[in-house]
Design a protein around this motif. Sequence first.
Motif, PDB file in Angstrom:
ATOM      1  N   TYR A 109       0.658  -1.377   0.342  1.00 23.74           N
ATOM      2  CA  TYR A 109       0.090  -0.141   0.190  1.00 23.74           C
ATOM      3  C   TYR A 109       0.767   0.799  -0.225  1.00 23.74           C
ATOM      4  CZ  TYR A 109      -3.843  -3.216   1.128  1.00 23.74           C
ATOM      5  OH  TYR A 109      -4.601  -4.378   1.036  1.00 23.74           O
ATOM      6  N   PRO A 138      -8.461  -0.668  -1.483  1.00 19.18           N
ATOM      7  CA  PRO A 138      -7.598  -0.174  -1.358  1.00 19.18           C
ATOM      8  C   PRO A 138      -6.471   0.451  -2.308  1.00 19.18           C
ATOM      9  CG  PRO A 138      -8.225  -1.981   0.061  1.00 19.18           C
ATOM     10  CD  PRO A 138      -8.788  -1.881  -1.239  1.00 19.18           C
ATOM     11  N   TYR A 142      -5.349   4.101  -3.208  1.00 19.93           N
ATOM     12  CA  TYR A 142      -4.638   4.935  -2.372  1.00 19.93           C
ATOM     13  C   TYR A 142      -3.515   5.506  -3.768  1.00 19.93           C
ATOM     14  CZ  TYR A 142      -3.402   3.049   2.264  1.00 19.93           C
ATOM     15  OH  TYR A 142      -3.717   1.647   3.672  1.00 19.93           O
TER      16      TYR A 142
END
Length: 204
Positions: A109, A138, A142
Amino acid sequence: MNLVDWVTDLMNTAGAPGAALAIALENLFPPLPSEVFLPLAGFTAAQGKMGLLDAILWTTFGSVAGALILYWVGALLGRDRVRRIASRMPLVRVSDVDRTEAWFLRNGYRAVFFGRMIPVFRSLISIPAGVERMRLAPFLAYTAAGSLLWNTALILAGYLLGDNWHLVEQYVGIGSKVVLGLAVVAVAIFVATRLQKRRTNTRV
């Protein structure tokens, strides 16, 4: 017609969606320079041919769209196929892939977020994310956050510099060359180390 003229015509004709298309293509083809396209979008906004907020939001949409395509390229490629390709490459071991995979699983991430602000790697980082099947929500979050910061900074610079928007490319281009230079040095060190180990093992 050169690249800058083409992108200028695209933005003048299609406005912010044209800027989004240019940035999506930049993501898919890393040699295309975001450090040119984004300040140019800011300059175009300063001329009143698109809204500043529109330029930021549309280019961020284009960044995410391009990154998502590369994510699916990585997903279709798959972990097993990457390992098979690595096993056939000279000087590359499957264990290298395993170590890279382990690093990405620990830092995935963060790598996606900060990678969006590093020239060239901003595109390539989406492929290992797809190979590892990083959770899509996610990944998109991100990617969008990192892209928003990068795009906003370069668009605002072009907006504020006006006719001197091209100065952004000169300074950011230096950073791009440094990053690429470090990557070349790292690859050279890797190759030299692997060749030295091979020669040592041959003697033994």
